[in-house]
Design an enzyme around this catalytic site. Structure first.
Site, PDB file in Angstrom:
ATOM      1  N   SER A 196      22.614  16.877 -11.825  1.00 21.17           N
ATOM      2  CA  SER A 196      23.509  15.717 -11.805  1.00 21.17           C
ATOM      3  C   SER A 196      24.450  15.782 -10.624  1.00 21.17           C
ATOM      4  CB  SER A 196      24.317  15.654 -13.093  1.00 21.17           C
ATOM      5  OG  SER A 196      25.370  14.724 -12.928  1.00 21.17           O
ATOM      6  N   GLY A 253      31.309  19.144 -16.646  1.00 25.30           N
ATOM      7  CA  GLY A 253      32.024  20.403 -16.860  1.00 25.30           C
ATOM      8  C   GLY A 253      32.544  20.648 -18.265  1.00 25.30           C
ATOM      9  N   ASP A 279      24.908   9.586 -12.369  1.00 25.83           N
ATOM     10  CA  ASP A 279      25.791   9.118 -13.445  1.00 25.83           C
ATOM     11  C   ASP A 279      26.690   7.991 -12.967  1.00 25.83           C
ATOM     12  OD1 ASP A 279      25.328  10.911 -15.737  1.00 25.83           O
ATOM     13  OD2 ASP A 279      25.996  12.494 -14.382  1.00 25.83           O
ATOM     14  N   SER A 297      27.449  20.971 -13.438  1.00 21.63           N
ATOM     15  CA  SER A 297      28.269  22.070 -12.913  1.00 21.63           C
ATOM     16  C   SER A 297      27.520  23.396 -12.844  1.00 21.63           C
ATOM     17  CB  SER A 297      29.566  22.206 -13.718  1.00 21.63           C
ATOM     18  OG  SER A 297      29.332  22.014 -15.082  1.00 21.63           O
ATOM     19  N   ASP A 342      21.975  16.051 -22.040  1.00 20.97           N
ATOM     20  CA  ASP A 342      22.919  15.876 -20.942  1.00 20.97           C
ATOM     21  C   ASP A 342      24.313  16.325 -21.352  1.00 20.97           C
ATOM     22  OD1 ASP A 342      24.289  15.042 -18.711  1.00 20.97           O
ATOM     23  OD2 ASP A 342      23.931  12.897 -19.007  1.00 20.97           O
ATOM     24  N   GLY A 343      24.788  17.372 -20.670  1.00 20.59           N
ATOM     25  CA  GLY A 343      26.161  17.800 -20.845  1.00 20.59           C
ATOM     26  C   GLY A 343      26.307  19.237 -21.298  1.00 20.59           C
ATOM     27  N   GLY A 344      26.982  20.039 -20.491  1.00 16.17           N
ATOM     28  CA  GLY A 344      27.315  21.400 -20.897  1.00 16.17           C
ATOM     29  C   GLY A 344      26.145  22.374 -20.908  1.00 16.17           C
ATOM     30  N   MET A 348      26.633   4.574 -17.803  1.00 17.14           N
ATOM     31  CA  MET A 348      27.661   4.610 -18.850  1.00 17.14           C
ATOM     32  C   MET A 348      28.579   3.433 -18.573  1.00 17.14           C
ATOM     33  SD  MET A 348      28.101   8.721 -18.742  1.00 17.14           S
ATOM     34  CE  MET A 348      27.254   8.809 -17.172  1.00 17.14           C
ATOM     35  N   HIS A 394      19.770  13.337 -11.197  1.00 15.45           N
ATOM     36  CA  HIS A 394      20.473  12.575 -12.227  1.00 15.45           C
ATOM     37  C   HIS A 394      21.693  11.899 -11.597  1.00 15.45           C
ATOM     38  CE1 HIS A 394      21.440  11.725 -16.444  1.00 15.45           C
ATOM     39  NE2 HIS A 394      22.696  12.030 -16.166  1.00 15.45           N
ATOM     40  N   HIS A 446      21.723   7.193 -15.080  1.00 19.19           N
ATOM     41  CA  HIS A 446      22.337   7.186 -16.416  1.00 19.19           C
ATOM     42  C   HIS A 446      23.538   6.263 -16.347  1.00 19.19           C
ATOM     43  CE1 HIS A 446      24.713   9.782 -19.566  1.00 19.19           C
ATOM     44  NE2 HIS A 446      24.360   8.617 -20.060  1.00 19.19           N
ATOM     45  N   GLY A 469      31.330  10.900 -20.019  1.00 20.55           N
ATOM     46  CA  GLY A 469      32.526  10.541 -19.254  1.00 20.55           C
ATOM     47  C   GLY A 469      32.939  11.569 -18.217  1.00 20.55           C
ATOM     48  N   MET A 479      23.046  12.901 -25.876  1.00 17.60           N
ATOM     49  CA  MET A 479      24.198  13.462 -25.158  1.00 17.60           C
ATOM     50  C   MET A 479      24.690  14.691 -25.907  1.00 17.60           C
ATOM     51  SD  MET A 479      25.017  11.707 -22.371  1.00 17.60           S
ATOM     52  CE  MET A 479      26.574  12.534 -22.080  1.00 17.60           C
ATOM     53  N   MET A 515      29.581   5.393 -14.019  1.00 16.18           N
ATOM     54  CA  MET A 515      30.611   5.154 -15.047  1.00 16.18           C
ATOM     55  C   MET A 515      31.521   4.025 -14.594  1.00 16.18           C
ATOM     56  SD  MET A 515      31.782   9.060 -15.660  1.00 16.18           S
ATOM     57  CE  MET A 515      30.596  10.389 -15.924  1.00 16.18           C
TER      58      MET A 515
HETATM   59  C1  DX5 Z   1      28.592  13.258 -18.460  1.00 13.39           C
HETATM   60  C2  DX5 Z   1      27.401  13.024 -17.567  1.00 13.39           C
HETATM   61  C3  DX5 Z   1      26.644  14.249 -17.248  1.00 13.39           C
HETATM   62  C4  DX5 Z   1      27.386  15.277 -16.458  1.00 13.39           C
HETATM   63  C5  DX5 Z   1      26.869  16.625 -16.847  1.00 13.39           C
HETATM   64  O1  DX5 Z   1      29.067  12.043 -18.927  1.00 13.39           O
HETATM   65  O2  DX5 Z   1      26.515  12.119 -18.179  1.00 13.39           O
HETATM   66  O3  DX5 Z   1      25.410  13.938 -16.623  1.00 13.39           O
HETATM   67  O4  DX5 Z   1      27.239  15.127 -15.070  1.00 13.39           O
HETATM   68  O5  DX5 Z   1      27.651  17.576 -16.234  1.00 13.39           O
HETATM   69  P1  DX5 Z   1      27.696  19.076 -16.761  1.00 13.39           P
HETATM   70  O6  DX5 Z   1      26.308  19.617 -16.652  1.00 13.39           O
HETATM   71  O7  DX5 Z   1      28.674  19.696 -15.851  1.00 13.39           O
HETATM   72  O8  DX5 Z   1      28.155  19.035 -18.197  1.00 13.39           O
HETATM   73 ZN    ZN Z   2      24.468  11.865 -17.297  1.00 13.58          ZN
END
Ligand code: DX5
Ligand code: ZN
Length: 224
Positions: free
Chosen positions: A8, A152, A35, A205, A182-184, A68, A33, A66, A149, A144, A37
């Site tokens: 991402s 990290g 993102d 991250s 997606d996420g963490g 959002m 990826h 993606h 949003g 998710m 927003m």
């Molecule tokens: C969060 C995004 C993710 C984000 C993931 O809303 O959709 O794609 O970039 O970042 P990490 O891998 O750092 O959680």
């Molecule tokens: Zn994403």
């Protein structure tokens, strides 16, 4: 199912975006990826069309966009023109029009001249029953693993149970649909989440710090 890592760029250094994308690609990541927003559907504003257009110039990678944003239907053609290969939107963003938006995405062609792949996403608090009715119509379902949003954040462990339940449902229906998470996600939990049934993994991250190429190959190695 094919296992795919999707770095991402939300976590990238935008002053050297082209170089960082190249490193992620050389590490073996087939997807990028992206993102988007809008500050409405999620509290933060990330980036939009000009960044996508610039990124498109430096790679042939699959652009996994993606969105959002509220009323995602408004921007499908625009994202395709900016280089999207697939668009994943949130069912929470326009619950009454999910089927229609999926059709709209599939009817739209990418710059490569092929129909866009369509994905639907759910937030951690949304049950998988919200995506089940559309499972036969989409290419990917995104679960998710953090609140959308921000990059990290820490993965919410309960979301892994949703992945497991969704894969069991898809298998029982005979549907080979991608499950994207997606996420963490990092080297410490990626094996677990793939074992639960995810085959497309987003990582921000944990990719864009230190040696990007090495991070990508490590994560891909752990997915196998
Ligand atoms: C969060 C995004 C993710 C984000 C993931 O809303 O959709 O794609 O970039 O970042 P990490 O891998 O750092 O959680
Ligand atoms: Zn994403």
């Amino acid at each position: 199912m094919e296992k795919i890592l999707a770095p991402s760029i939300l976590a990238a250094d935008f002053t050297v975006l082209g170089e960082q994308i190249k490193e992620a690609s050389e590490g073996g990541a087939p997807y990028l990826h992206v993102d988007v927003m809008d500050g409405m559907f999620v509290p933060s504003i990330s980036f939009g069309m000009p960044v996508m257009v610039s990124a498109r110039k430096c790679t042939d990678m699959f652009f996994d966009v993606h969105v959002m944003i509220e009323k995602p239907d408004r921007y499908i053609e625009t994202f395709a023109e900016c280089g999207a290969d697939g668009i994943t939107f949130h069912v929470e963003a326009d619950p009454g029009n999910v089927g229609e938006i999926i059709r709209h995405i599939h009817e739209t062609k990418s710059l490569k001249g092929v129909p866009l792949k369509a994905g639907i996403a759910i937030k951690p608090g949304t049950p998988i029953s919200a995506v089940m009715p559309y499972a036969a119509d989409v290419d990917v379902i995104m679960v998710m693993t953090v609140e959308p949003g921000f990059g990290g954040q820490k993965l919410i462990p309960e979301t892994i149970d949703k992945v497991r339940a969704l894969r069991a449902f898809l298998d029982s229906e005979g549907l080979a649909v991608d499950i994207e998470v997606d996420g963490g996600i990092s080297s410490s939990n990626i094996e677990n989440i793939v074992k639960a049934g995810a085959n497309v993994v987003v990582a921000g991250s944990s990719v864009f710090k230190g040696d990007i190429k090495a991070n990508v190959s490590e994560l891909i190695g752990l997915m196998r």
